[in-house]
Write an enzyme that holds these catalytic residues in place. Structure first.
Site, PDB file in Angstrom:
ATOM      1  N   LYS A  54       0.806  -1.234   0.000  1.00 56.02           N
ATOM      2  CA  LYS A  54       0.000   0.000   0.000  1.00 56.02           C
ATOM      3  C   LYS A  54       0.835   1.278   0.000  1.00 56.02           C
ATOM      4  O   LYS A  54       0.432   2.303   0.540  1.00 56.02           O
ATOM      5  CB  LYS A  54      -1.001   0.013   1.191  1.00 56.02           C
ATOM      6  CG  LYS A  54      -1.954  -1.126   1.171  1.00 56.02           C
ATOM      7  CD  LYS A  54      -2.859  -1.067  -0.038  1.00 56.02           C
ATOM      8  CE  LYS A  54      -3.249  -2.454  -0.464  1.00 56.02           C
ATOM      9  NZ  LYS A  54      -3.623  -2.533  -1.872  1.00 56.02           N
ATOM     10  N   SER A  55       2.021   1.155  -0.590  1.00 51.60           N
ATOM     11  CA  SER A  55       2.902   2.328  -0.650  1.00 51.60           C
ATOM     12  C   SER A  55       3.071   2.858  -2.068  1.00 51.60           C
ATOM     13  O   SER A  55       3.861   3.772  -2.294  1.00 51.60           O
ATOM     14  CB  SER A  55       4.292   1.950  -0.108  1.00 51.60           C
ATOM     15  OG  SER A  55       4.191   1.495   1.217  1.00 51.60           O
ATOM     16  N   THR A  57       3.037   0.405  -4.926  1.00 51.89           N
ATOM     17  CA  THR A  57       3.674  -0.688  -5.666  1.00 51.89           C
ATOM     18  C   THR A  57       3.169  -0.774  -7.106  1.00 51.89           C
ATOM     19  O   THR A  57       3.956  -0.759  -8.060  1.00 51.89           O
ATOM     20  CB  THR A  57       3.344  -2.048  -4.997  1.00 51.89           C
ATOM     21  OG1 THR A  57       3.213  -1.870  -3.602  1.00 51.89           O
ATOM     22  CG2 THR A  57       4.374  -3.091  -5.339  1.00 51.89           C
ATOM     23  N   VAL A  58       1.850  -0.869  -7.239  1.00 48.23           N
ATOM     24  CA  VAL A  58       1.250  -1.070  -8.558  1.00 48.23           C
ATOM     25  C   VAL A  58       1.559   0.129  -9.466  1.00 48.23           C
ATOM     26  O   VAL A  58       1.815  -0.022 -10.658  1.00 48.23           O
ATOM     27  CB  VAL A  58      -0.276  -1.286  -8.396  1.00 48.23           C
ATOM     28  CG1 VAL A  58      -0.978  -1.315  -9.740  1.00 48.23           C
ATOM     29  CG2 VAL A  58      -0.544  -2.577  -7.636  1.00 48.23           C
ATOM     30  N   HIS A  87       7.464  -7.541  -1.874  1.00 47.15           N
ATOM     31  CA  HIS A  87       7.236  -6.947  -0.546  1.00 47.15           C
ATOM     32  C   HIS A  87       8.226  -7.541   0.465  1.00 47.15           C
ATOM     33  O   HIS A  87       8.024  -7.417   1.678  1.00 47.15           O
ATOM     34  CB  HIS A  87       5.827  -7.272  -0.035  1.00 47.15           C
ATOM     35  CG  HIS A  87       4.705  -6.545  -0.724  1.00 47.15           C
ATOM     36  ND1 HIS A  87       4.774  -5.225  -1.105  1.00 47.15           N
ATOM     37  CD2 HIS A  87       3.449  -6.951  -1.062  1.00 47.15           C
ATOM     38  CE1 HIS A  87       3.626  -4.871  -1.664  1.00 47.15           C
ATOM     39  NE2 HIS A  87       2.816  -5.890  -1.656  1.00 47.15           N
ATOM     40  N   ARG A 114       5.716   5.312   1.939  1.00 48.53           N
ATOM     41  CA  ARG A 114       4.534   6.187   2.002  1.00 48.53           C
ATOM     42  C   ARG A 114       4.327   6.562   3.461  1.00 48.53           C
ATOM     43  O   ARG A 114       4.641   5.750   4.349  1.00 48.53           O
ATOM     44  CB  ARG A 114       3.313   5.428   1.487  1.00 48.53           C
ATOM     45  CG  ARG A 114       2.068   6.269   1.385  1.00 48.53           C
ATOM     46  CD  ARG A 114       0.906   5.470   0.813  1.00 48.53           C
ATOM     47  NE  ARG A 114      -0.187   6.343   0.469  1.00 48.53           N
ATOM     48  CZ  ARG A 114      -1.353   5.940  -0.024  1.00 48.53           C
ATOM     49  NH1 ARG A 114      -1.545   4.648  -0.256  1.00 48.53           N
ATOM     50  NH2 ARG A 114      -2.312   6.791  -0.311  1.00 48.53           N
ATOM     51  N   PHE A 149      -3.415   8.843 -12.122  1.00 47.93           N
ATOM     52  CA  PHE A 149      -4.341   8.010 -11.351  1.00 47.93           C
ATOM     53  C   PHE A 149      -5.593   7.625 -12.151  1.00 47.93           C
ATOM     54  O   PHE A 149      -5.929   6.448 -12.260  1.00 47.93           O
ATOM     55  CB  PHE A 149      -4.727   8.750 -10.063  1.00 47.93           C
ATOM     56  CG  PHE A 149      -5.634   7.963  -9.175  1.00 47.93           C
ATOM     57  CD1 PHE A 149      -5.161   6.904  -8.419  1.00 47.93           C
ATOM     58  CD2 PHE A 149      -6.989   8.267  -9.110  1.00 47.93           C
ATOM     59  CE1 PHE A 149      -5.997   6.167  -7.600  1.00 47.93           C
ATOM     60  CE2 PHE A 149      -7.841   7.532  -8.289  1.00 47.93           C
ATOM     61  CZ  PHE A 149      -7.341   6.476  -7.540  1.00 47.93           C
ATOM     62  N   MET A 191      -4.863   5.227 -15.010  1.00 45.07           N
ATOM     63  CA  MET A 191      -4.554   3.875 -14.529  1.00 45.07           C
ATOM     64  C   MET A 191      -5.787   3.166 -13.996  1.00 45.07           C
ATOM     65  O   MET A 191      -5.988   1.986 -14.199  1.00 45.07           O
ATOM     66  CB  MET A 191      -3.527   3.961 -13.396  1.00 45.07           C
ATOM     67  CG  MET A 191      -2.111   3.780 -13.849  1.00 45.07           C
ATOM     68  SD  MET A 191      -1.004   3.765 -12.444  1.00 45.07           S
ATOM     69  CE  MET A 191      -1.286   2.139 -11.756  1.00 45.07           C
ATOM     70  N   GLY A 195      -5.975   7.477  -4.147  1.00 50.59           N
ATOM     71  CA  GLY A 195      -4.759   7.998  -4.757  1.00 50.59           C
ATOM     72  C   GLY A 195      -4.383   9.402  -4.341  1.00 50.59           C
ATOM     73  O   GLY A 195      -4.093  10.244  -5.194  1.00 50.59           O
TER      74      GLY A 195
HETATM   75  S1  PPS Z   1      -0.356  -3.292  -3.014  1.00 50.56           S
HETATM   76  O1  PPS Z   1      -1.556  -4.079  -2.608  1.00 50.56           O
HETATM   77  O2  PPS Z   1       0.695  -3.386  -1.995  1.00 50.56           O
HETATM   78  O3  PPS Z   1       0.148  -3.692  -4.315  1.00 50.56           O
HETATM   79  O4  PPS Z   1      -0.873  -1.796  -3.066  1.00 50.56           O
HETATM   80  P1  PPS Z   1      -0.016  -0.595  -3.615  1.00 50.56           P
HETATM   81  O5  PPS Z   1      -0.067  -0.597  -5.083  1.00 50.56           O
HETATM   82  O6  PPS Z   1       1.326  -0.560  -2.972  1.00 50.56           O
HETATM   83  O7  PPS Z   1      -0.795   0.675  -3.052  1.00 50.56           O
HETATM   84  C1  PPS Z   1      -2.113   0.986  -3.423  1.00 50.56           C
HETATM   85  C2  PPS Z   1      -2.283   2.490  -3.229  1.00 50.56           C
HETATM   86  O8  PPS Z   1      -1.625   3.189  -4.295  1.00 50.56           O
HETATM   87  C3  PPS Z   1      -2.576   4.060  -4.911  1.00 50.56           C
HETATM   88  N1  PPS Z   1      -2.251   4.266  -6.329  1.00 50.56           N
HETATM   89  C4  PPS Z   1      -2.068   5.486  -6.863  1.00 50.56           C
HETATM   90  N2  PPS Z   1      -2.069   6.710  -6.298  1.00 50.56           N
HETATM   91  C5  PPS Z   1      -1.871   7.766  -7.123  1.00 50.56           C
HETATM   92  N3  PPS Z   1      -1.684   7.653  -8.454  1.00 50.56           N
HETATM   93  C6  PPS Z   1      -1.665   6.441  -9.060  1.00 50.56           C
HETATM   94  N4  PPS Z   1      -1.480   6.349 -10.378  1.00 50.56           N
HETATM   95  C7  PPS Z   1      -1.851   5.273  -8.249  1.00 50.56           C
HETATM   96  N5  PPS Z   1      -1.903   3.944  -8.482  1.00 50.56           N
HETATM   97  C8  PPS Z   1      -2.153   3.340  -7.308  1.00 50.56           C
HETATM   98  C9  PPS Z   1      -3.894   3.323  -4.710  1.00 50.56           C
HETATM   99  O9  PPS Z   1      -4.983   4.159  -4.963  1.00 50.56           O
HETATM  100  C10 PPS Z   1      -3.744   2.904  -3.260  1.00 50.56           C
HETATM  101  O10 PPS Z   1      -3.860   3.997  -2.356  1.00 50.56           O
HETATM  102  P2  PPS Z   1      -5.258   4.456  -1.695  1.00 50.56           P
HETATM  103  O11 PPS Z   1      -4.881   5.462  -0.650  1.00 50.56           O
HETATM  104  O12 PPS Z   1      -5.901   3.267  -1.108  1.00 50.56           O
HETATM  105  O13 PPS Z   1      -6.048   5.082  -2.796  1.00 50.56           O
END
Ligand code: PPS
Length: 295
Positions: A51-52, A54-55, A106, A128, A232, A235, A258
């Site tokens: 949740k930092s 990654t994706v 992770h 994060r 965001f 994606m 995001g």
């Molecule tokens: S995981 O399960 O560990 O793979 O999750 P991870 O990808 O690390 O974290 C998910 C959070 O990243 C946000 N996210 C983004 N934020 C801004 N811009 C973009 N493009 C983006 N892509 C993923 C996602 O919304 C999750 O955060 P939250 O606060 O829940 O929205």
């Protein structure tokens, strides 16, 4: 306490060498084998605490390396382009994969492949701020339970926070241990540290930083495309990027809100104070200045 940590949605967790893993997707033997994983000098790893971002970083790497991804002519999901080192969901044959290979992970620092420490392979570690990290994880847990129709043991934010701070329901380990471990051992790796917050505030600048680290220079048009496709909203709507169909379930909520500072919408004043009391001292030892809100 032991009982409470043993699930993420429909997955049981098992403890191995101080970290939790998802049962049925990986074995203790496989985790041990990663120590001798044949890392290539050209490999690139995105490593995070869950949740930092990654994706997001996976997606950016894929866009930087794959022209047909940038141009929207390829149809390979990000998770296949940048597969998980410890969770080979998509059965990628890592040995056969052409270089440069891209991976996500992770893993805590002490479980990383030892050949990663020859300092040639590149590691991008994204942090994060822990309040947003915890809140993102809280919502994710809820959404997963809803998706898998699991009714029991759904903690409220207060109970979830206690777990996050003290080690209950924590995957793969305590946030502070993960982050401080990677920072403390940074000299052993060829590592670039990034933060989710700087990605939010200056996405183009961060992508340029990543390109510099990887020795990959993009022309202006390619950079424009990477920035645009990593936004965001783009994606979130992109089925190849948003984990829409991983595991046969609609996991598009990987892209939830995001932003920075969403913790303020859910944590009470008392919870915030408690969070600070537990973590503040430890945060002082980290060489990071966290950004806690969007302003
Ligand atoms: S995981 O399960 O560990 O793979 O999750 P991870 O990808 O690390 O974290 C998910 C959070 O990243 C946000 N996210 C983004 N934020 C801004 N811009 C973009 N493009 C983006 N892509 C993923 C996602 O919304 C999750 O955060 P939250 O606060 O829940 O929205």
């Amino acid at each position: 306490m032991e009982e409470a940590v043993h699930h993420i949605a429909n997955r049981k967790l098992f403890l191995h060498r101080g970290a939790y893993f998802l049962e049925g997707t990986v074995t203790p033997e496989y985790i041990d084998s990663l120590e001798d994983f044949q890392v290539r000098d050209s490999d690139v790893f995105v490593i995070t605490y869950p949740k930092s971002g990654t994706v997001w970083t996976q997606h950016i790497l894929s866009l930087i390396y794959h022209e047909e991804h940038r141009n929207n002519t390829g149809h390979i999901p990000t998770v296949d382009r940048v597969p998980w080192l410890e969770y080979n969901w998509t059965n990628v044959d890592y040995e056969q994969r052409p270089s440069p290979r891209l991976f996500s992970s992770h893993l805590p620092h002490y479980l990383a492949p030892k050949r990663m420490k020859n300092k040639k392979a590149k590691v991008i570690y994204v942090t994060r701020n822990p309040k947003d990290n915890m809140v993102s994880s809280y919502h994710f847990t809820h959404m997963m339970k809803k998706l898998y129709e699991i009714q029991d043991n759904i903690p409220d934010i207060g109970a979830f926070m206690e777990g996050y701070l003290t080690g209950i329901e924590v995957f793969p380990c305590l946030w502070i241990d993960h982050v401080s471990g990677w920072y403390a051992h940074k000299e052993e790796f060829n590592i670039l540290f990034l933060s989710y917050e700087e990605m939010i505030k200056d996405l183009r600048g961060v992508i340029q930083k990543i390109c510099n680290f990887l020795d990959k220079q993009l022309d202006d048009q390619s950079m424009e495309r990477v920035v645009g496709r990593a936004a965001f909203r783009t994606m979130k709507a992109d089925p190849l990027a948003n984990y829409q169909s991983v595991g046969g379930k609609e996991l598009h909520f990987f892209m939830r809100k995001g932003t920075i500072g969403d913790w303020k919408n859910i944590m009470t004043v008392a919870q915030n104070e408690r969070f600070d009391r537990v973590l503040q001292e430890k945060l002082k030892d980290l060489p990071i200045k966290f950004i806690w809100d969007i302003n």
